[in-house]
Design a protein around this motif. Structure first.
Motif, PDB file in Angstrom:
ATOM      1  N   ALA A  40     -36.402   7.375 -80.583  1.00 62.46           N
ATOM      2  CA  ALA A  40     -35.740   6.503 -81.293  1.00 62.46           C
ATOM      3  C   ALA A  40     -34.890   5.515 -80.759  1.00 62.46           C
ATOM      4  CB  ALA A  40     -34.603   7.334 -82.106  1.00 62.46           C
ATOM      5  N   TRP A  41     -34.853   4.325 -81.205  1.00 63.95           N
ATOM      6  CA  TRP A  41     -34.015   3.358 -80.630  1.00 63.95           C
ATOM      7  C   TRP A  41     -32.599   3.827 -80.349  1.00 63.95           C
ATOM      8  CZ3 TRP A  41     -30.566  -0.435 -83.112  1.00 63.95           C
ATOM      9  CH2 TRP A  41     -30.010  -1.493 -82.323  1.00 63.95           C
ATOM     10  N   ASP A  42     -32.327   3.488 -79.037  1.00 64.63           N
ATOM     11  CA  ASP A  42     -30.917   3.954 -78.646  1.00 64.63           C
ATOM     12  C   ASP A  42     -29.741   3.147 -78.853  1.00 64.63           C
ATOM     13  OD1 ASP A  42     -31.433   1.891 -76.928  1.00 64.63           O
ATOM     14  OD2 ASP A  42     -31.277   3.164 -75.173  1.00 64.63           O
ATOM     15  N   GLY A  43     -29.991   2.154 -79.605  1.00 69.71           N
ATOM     16  CA  GLY A  43     -28.897   1.212 -79.994  1.00 69.71           C
ATOM     17  C   GLY A  43     -28.493   0.204 -79.068  1.00 69.71           C
ATOM     18  N   ARG A  44     -29.267  -0.023 -78.176  1.00 66.08           N
ATOM     19  CA  ARG A  44     -29.169  -0.808 -76.846  1.00 66.08           C
ATOM     20  C   ARG A  44     -29.957  -2.133 -77.081  1.00 66.08           C
ATOM     21  NH1 ARG A  44     -26.552   0.293 -72.344  1.00 66.08           N
ATOM     22  NH2 ARG A  44     -25.400   1.887 -73.387  1.00 66.08           N
ATOM     23  N   ALA A  45     -29.461  -3.413 -77.231  1.00 65.07           N
ATOM     24  CA  ALA A  45     -29.780  -4.505 -77.444  1.00 65.07           C
ATOM     25  C   ALA A  45     -30.369  -5.087 -76.266  1.00 65.07           C
ATOM     26  CB  ALA A  45     -29.330  -5.367 -78.401  1.00 65.07           C
ATOM     27  N   GLU A  46     -31.321  -5.735 -76.198  1.00 71.28           N
ATOM     28  CA  GLU A  46     -31.683  -6.355 -75.029  1.00 71.28           C
ATOM     29  C   GLU A  46     -32.292  -7.982 -75.347  1.00 71.28           C
ATOM     30  OE1 GLU A  46     -34.570  -5.992 -71.008  1.00 71.28           O
ATOM     31  OE2 GLU A  46     -34.575  -4.614 -72.644  1.00 71.28           O
ATOM     32  N   LYS A  47     -31.852  -9.029 -74.678  1.00 72.54           N
ATOM     33  CA  LYS A  47     -32.084 -10.191 -75.187  1.00 72.54           C
ATOM     34  C   LYS A  47     -33.443 -10.621 -74.463  1.00 72.54           C
ATOM     35  CE  LYS A  47     -29.966 -12.159 -77.759  1.00 72.54           C
ATOM     36  NZ  LYS A  47     -30.004 -12.599 -78.992  1.00 72.54           N
ATOM     37  N   GLN A  48     -34.502 -11.173 -75.084  1.00 73.33           N
ATOM     38  CA  GLN A  48     -35.571 -11.496 -74.261  1.00 73.33           C
ATOM     39  C   GLN A  48     -35.802 -13.102 -74.910  1.00 73.33           C
ATOM     40  OE1 GLN A  48     -38.583  -8.575 -73.795  1.00 73.33           O
ATOM     41  NE2 GLN A  48     -37.637  -7.412 -75.473  1.00 73.33           N
ATOM     42  N   VAL A  49     -36.915 -13.568 -74.032  1.00 74.00           N
ATOM     43  CA  VAL A  49     -37.041 -15.108 -74.414  1.00 74.00           C
ATOM     44  C   VAL A  49     -38.458 -15.451 -74.580  1.00 74.00           C
ATOM     45  CG1 VAL A  49     -36.814 -17.269 -73.305  1.00 74.00           C
ATOM     46  CG2 VAL A  49     -35.004 -15.934 -73.018  1.00 74.00           C
ATOM     47  N   PHE A  50     -38.640 -16.280 -75.577  1.00 72.05           N
ATOM     48  CA  PHE A  50     -39.990 -16.686 -75.941  1.00 72.05           C
ATOM     49  C   PHE A  50     -40.052 -18.031 -75.688  1.00 72.05           C
ATOM     50  CE2 PHE A  50     -42.562 -18.656 -79.286  1.00 72.05           C
ATOM     51  CZ  PHE A  50     -43.887 -18.223 -78.964  1.00 72.05           C
ATOM     52  N   GLU A  51     -41.299 -18.450 -74.931  1.00 70.81           N
ATOM     53  CA  GLU A  51     -41.310 -19.863 -74.625  1.00 70.81           C
ATOM     54  C   GLU A  51     -42.536 -20.509 -75.333  1.00 70.81           C
ATOM     55  OE1 GLU A  51     -40.064 -21.172 -70.702  1.00 70.81           O
ATOM     56  OE2 GLU A  51     -41.475 -22.769 -70.402  1.00 70.81           O
ATOM     57  N   MET A  52     -42.617 -21.616 -75.854  1.00 74.66           N
ATOM     58  CA  MET A  52     -43.736 -22.478 -75.992  1.00 74.66           C
ATOM     59  C   MET A  52     -43.773 -23.399 -75.200  1.00 74.66           C
ATOM     60  SD  MET A  52     -43.189 -22.473 -80.277  1.00 74.66           S
ATOM     61  CE  MET A  52     -44.811 -22.854 -80.860  1.00 74.66           C
ATOM     62  N   GLU A  53     -44.901 -24.055 -74.728  1.00 74.03           N
ATOM     63  CA  GLU A  53     -45.235 -25.156 -73.889  1.00 74.03           C
ATOM     64  C   GLU A  53     -44.663 -26.524 -74.556  1.00 74.03           C
ATOM     65  OE1 GLU A  53     -48.492 -26.039 -71.176  1.00 74.03           O
ATOM     66  OE2 GLU A  53     -48.644 -23.877 -71.076  1.00 74.03           O
ATOM     67  N   THR A  62     -42.252 -34.272 -81.008  1.00 73.18           N
ATOM     68  CA  THR A  62     -42.830 -33.151 -80.019  1.00 73.18           C
ATOM     69  C   THR A  62     -41.629 -32.802 -79.123  1.00 73.18           C
ATOM     70  OG1 THR A  62     -45.038 -33.932 -79.883  1.00 73.18           O
ATOM     71  CG2 THR A  62     -44.160 -32.533 -78.089  1.00 73.18           C
ATOM     72  N   ILE A  63     -41.343 -31.351 -79.209  1.00 70.52           N
ATOM     73  CA  ILE A  63     -40.299 -30.814 -78.194  1.00 70.52           C
ATOM     74  C   ILE A  63     -40.982 -29.846 -77.057  1.00 70.52           C
ATOM     75  CG2 ILE A  63     -38.020 -29.406 -78.175  1.00 70.52           C
ATOM     76  CD1 ILE A  63     -37.989 -29.736 -81.240  1.00 70.52           C
ATOM     77  N   ALA A  64     -40.605 -30.312 -75.912  1.00 71.15           N
ATOM     78  CA  ALA A  64     -41.497 -29.668 -75.013  1.00 71.15           C
ATOM     79  C   ALA A  64     -40.557 -29.471 -73.786  1.00 71.15           C
ATOM     80  CB  ALA A  64     -42.406 -30.359 -74.246  1.00 71.15           C
ATOM     81  N   PRO A  65     -40.244 -28.032 -73.424  1.00 71.93           N
ATOM     82  CA  PRO A  65     -40.796 -26.974 -74.098  1.00 71.93           C
ATOM     83  C   PRO A  65     -39.762 -26.365 -75.067  1.00 71.93           C
ATOM     84  CG  PRO A  65     -39.800 -26.226 -72.069  1.00 71.93           C
ATOM     85  CD  PRO A  65     -39.478 -27.718 -72.264  1.00 71.93           C
ATOM     86  N   VAL A  66     -40.116 -25.477 -75.812  1.00 78.54           N
ATOM     87  CA  VAL A  66     -39.161 -24.642 -76.742  1.00 78.54           C
ATOM     88  C   VAL A  66     -38.947 -23.313 -76.212  1.00 78.54           C
ATOM     89  CG1 VAL A  66     -39.102 -23.599 -78.970  1.00 78.54           C
ATOM     90  CG2 VAL A  66     -39.276 -25.689 -78.773  1.00 78.54           C
ATOM     91  N   ARG A  67     -37.663 -22.881 -76.107  1.00 77.00           N
ATOM     92  CA  ARG A  67     -37.433 -21.612 -75.668  1.00 77.00           C
ATOM     93  C   ARG A  67     -36.442 -21.130 -76.303  1.00 77.00           C
ATOM     94  NH1 ARG A  67     -34.913 -20.710 -71.091  1.00 77.00           N
ATOM     95  NH2 ARG A  67     -35.910 -19.000 -70.123  1.00 77.00           N
ATOM     96  N   ILE A  68     -36.707 -19.854 -77.043  1.00 81.12           N
ATOM     97  CA  ILE A  68     -35.628 -18.996 -77.900  1.00 81.12           C
ATOM     98  C   ILE A  68     -35.426 -17.668 -77.588  1.00 81.12           C
ATOM     99  CG2 ILE A  68     -36.122 -20.674 -80.140  1.00 81.12           C
ATOM    100  CD1 ILE A  68     -37.874 -18.411 -81.153  1.00 81.12           C
ATOM    101  N   GLY A  69     -34.278 -17.065 -77.550  1.00 77.62           N
ATOM    102  CA  GLY A  69     -34.079 -15.893 -77.582  1.00 77.62           C
ATOM    103  C   GLY A  69     -34.358 -15.027 -78.524  1.00 77.62           C
ATOM    104  N   TRP A  70     -34.830 -13.721 -78.312  1.00 74.85           N
ATOM    105  CA  TRP A  70     -35.003 -12.683 -79.519  1.00 74.85           C
ATOM    106  C   TRP A  70     -34.734 -11.250 -79.050  1.00 74.85           C
ATOM    107  CZ3 TRP A  70     -38.809  -8.909 -78.759  1.00 74.85           C
ATOM    108  CH2 TRP A  70     -39.804  -8.902 -77.806  1.00 74.85           C
ATOM    109  N   GLU A  71     -34.457 -10.211 -79.890  1.00 72.59           N
ATOM    110  CA  GLU A  71     -34.302  -9.066 -79.567  1.00 72.59           C
ATOM    111  C   GLU A  71     -34.823  -8.227 -80.753  1.00 72.59           C
ATOM    112  OE1 GLU A  71     -29.770  -8.034 -80.268  1.00 72.59           O
ATOM    113  OE2 GLU A  71     -29.999  -9.671 -79.208  1.00 72.59           O
ATOM    114  N   ALA A  72     -35.179  -7.016 -80.354  1.00 73.85           N
ATOM    115  CA  ALA A  72     -36.022  -6.038 -81.371  1.00 73.85           C
ATOM    116  C   ALA A  72     -35.598  -4.559 -81.322  1.00 73.85           C
ATOM    117  CB  ALA A  72     -37.568  -6.098 -81.030  1.00 73.85           C
ATOM    118  N   TYR A  73     -35.499  -3.967 -82.395  1.00 79.92           N
ATOM    119  CA  TYR A  73     -35.095  -2.602 -82.381  1.00 79.92           C
ATOM    120  C   TYR A  73     -36.150  -1.759 -82.861  1.00 79.92           C
ATOM    121  CZ  TYR A  73     -31.309  -6.219 -82.973  1.00 79.92           C
ATOM    122  OH  TYR A  73     -30.867  -7.268 -82.956  1.00 79.92           O
TER     123      TYR A  73
END
Lengths: 411, 411
Positions: A40-53, A62-73
């Motif tokens: 089971a998910w332990d309630g700990r959130a961890e930010k990750q980063v997704f990048e599009m060139e 056009t925006i280059a690059p695009v980076r956005i943070g995400w988290e998942a549970y």
């Protein structure tokens, strides 16, 4: 027995099968186990980063690059069909649930409904949330976004107002690319509050084959004239601050005075007089400074709103707020001429949560949205939230809809 | 017969007596005559100025001199007991009815209920209204007020923020001096909307023996925390404008940008989403400037609110707005610790008109005000106004209460 099973890790259905063979009480233990599994998910959130060139906006820039943070549970299952996407509100981030560290003052904003055994049950669903483009909290270390405050690699300087205007649909397109990077092609549900509701409507209208359930909270299918004006009022204080300098302030002092006043208006408008009058009285901010005798002396409620705004302004960027205002103002589901057409494209069963006391999204616009989605036979349920926070009840008092959300996700 | 009597001027009760002696039909003609008398107010408003050599505020500061504008409709009778005082709202003036010139675009704000044969019948009552201290519209040629923009004879320069903070009670005291200058010692009624309602409550509480009827419209017995914060938001844009310069701008450029934004917030908050969404759509301000493509392009509702604010800002003074904010924030009937005590002092039968959709004075505060006045047996009637303007229905849609006001004044 229960203890010994819990201590054996990692646990898989194979473990349970074995446990059932080993002991008479095994089945019950296993059922218990898989509702409180150690995976089971332990309630700990961890930010990750997704990048599009690079990313080309709906407007063709056009925006280059695009980076956005995400988290998942929770865990993405093998079929990749257990995904719930959470889309965030105007001043929000992807931090929808959990804590980054044990001593975080507060968990993510919808922690009440996201987690093991909660309505968005992380034992069952893979709940994912991402920061939008032009996220307000550009200077929050837990936020990754791309917007005017981001360095444009082509110039080596922040984009400033050269950053292209973006729309709710652009937020959706970047989320779609993030999901595709994880092989996700369909959403069990998309759910968001306020500006998050706008993204949710847009998802379901733009990609009706990929959205199985839609849960817009405290948001309507378009930004109505009242909200156009309210958003305009939120932008105004920044423009009045001489440090704003037409958006060109990254080499100097940021327009913090204006940003604070903008954020104060956001806080006030997103609340309701029921909250203000239940929470405050006519006390002074400083018992030695009588506001009836000194021009600069204030009441406690003024001070509190100023303090909240000041604290939020430290992590926010003024141009990002202006870009968010534009994105929200531009919103009409489907981004065409007709709200009816945009909403008719939605096929997902829809659960709309709203407040009759919402001073941001007026209830008639939400009811009209429900009617237009329902017009071609799509199932829509409209549930009113209670509370004294007005618009904000969709964020802070969402747990009252626990049972309804849980059932809707299981339908 | 009727014609010949009407043409004989000036008409007095003596004329009527004579007419009755002259003709058998005289009595009926005379009754008709005195309800449509040629001495009837002709709808022409004329601003006059009242001056006090000096005035000491409730806070103990001296202002010398004080000058305020006033106008009156109808005739003061010999007994001086037919007086109705009208107290104005935040952005209002003493121009409650009539026109200064035949080609005025609009009459005074409550012209719908003030005039010959109207509920505040100028054939019967002497209706008088005065500009408050620190009136917002300091640069309106039809307004006379004393405040930060007024030249202080002691220094030869505008008072600026050396002007003492004033309260609703100070507004009442200056009105009282104006009335005394005309020999008026009692009021048949005092009636006012919003900030005018605050003055009306204060009149009835401070001088219970002199106020026979009280008609507060869209206002409560105190400024609640929600309104404290709303007023604070109205002040903020002026303070952000560098031209404000801590209130010291009379030798230079006034903070017009900030003042315009403040007035825009006033307009927005005093209205309601019902009005915005019924009056506007998502049209652009300029069909060649797409607000979704250009940071500076706007929607029609934004432009309209900006235009209204710009036009009002030309006649207004920024410091006066800040002083009005302070006066309104400070308000609690009786200016003591306890609202209950302040309201208990009111003895006048009270007719409260309010709106359930008021976003400035929340309805529970108005109901509580009614209960507290009524607690010791004072008669109170609470009547809800309908409309889509929220707070402003008390100004623009007051005529719906015609019959109730007329009957209350006759009781």
């Amino acid at each position: 027995m229960h203890d010994s099973i819990e201590s054996s890790t990692p646990l898989t259905p194979g473990h349970c099968h074995r446990a059932r063979r080993l002991a008479g009480a095994g089945l019950a233990a296993c059922l218990l186990l898989f509702s409180t599994t150690t995976a089971a998910w332990d309630g700990r959130a961890e930010k990750q980063v997704f990048e599009m060139e690079e990313y080309t906006t709906v407007g063709g820039e056009t925006i280059a690059p695009v980076r956005i943070g995400w988290e998942a549970y929770g865990e993405l299952n093998e079929a990749k069909d257990n995904v719930i996407l959470i889309t965030h509100f105007f001043s929000g981030t992807s931090h929808a649930a959990g804590r980054y560290a044990e001593d975080d003052a507060a968990p993510g904003y919808w922690d009440a409904i996201i987690g093991p055994g909660k309505p968005l049950d992380t034992d069952e669903y893979y709940v994912i949330a991402s920061d939008t483009l032009v996220n307000l909290n550009a200077h929050d270390p837990n936020v990754t976004t791309t917007g005017p405050a981001t360095t444009n690699p082509e110039t080596g300087a922040p984009w400033g107002t050269d950053f292209p205007l973006v729309t709710i649909r652009d937020f959706v397109e970047v989320q779609k690319a993030l999901l595709e990077s994880q092989g996700i092609e369909r959403l069990h549900a998309v759910m968001g509050a306020s500006m998050g509701a706008l993204q949710a409507y847009e998802w379901a209208s733009a990609y009706p084959d990929q959205v199985e359930r839609l849960i817009p909270v405290i948001g309507g299918g378009e930004t109505d004239p009242w909200l156009l004006a309210t958003l305009s009022a939120w932008a105004a204080p920044i423009r009045l601050d001489p440090n704003w300098n037409e958006g060109d302030y990254y080499a100097g002092e940021p327009p913090l005075d204006g940003l604070r006043e903008s954020l104060k208006l956001v806080t006030l408008d997103a609340n309701h007089w029921q909250w203000a009058n239940a929470t405050f009285d006519r006390s002074w901010a400083d018992e030695d400074a009588d506001p009836t005798r000194e021009l600069e002396a204030r009441y406690a409620i003024e001070q509190t709103l100023d303090d909240i705004a000041a604290s939020r302004a430290e992590l926010a960027d003024a141009n990002h707020l202006l870009y968010l205002v534009k994105a929200n103002q531009a919103f009409i589901t489907g981004h065409g001429e007709s709200l009816a057409e945009g909403l008719a494209r939605i096929e997902a069963p829809t659960l709309i949560l709203y407040s009759e006391d919402d001073l941001v999204f007026a209830p008639p616009g939400i009811r009209r949205t429900a009617e237009l989605i329902e017009a071609d036979g799509t199932e829509v349920e409209l549930v009113a939230l209670e509370g004294n926070r007005g618009h904000l009840d969709g964020v802070v008092a969402i747990d009252q809809a626990d049972d309804r959300i849980r059932a809707f996700l299981a339908e």
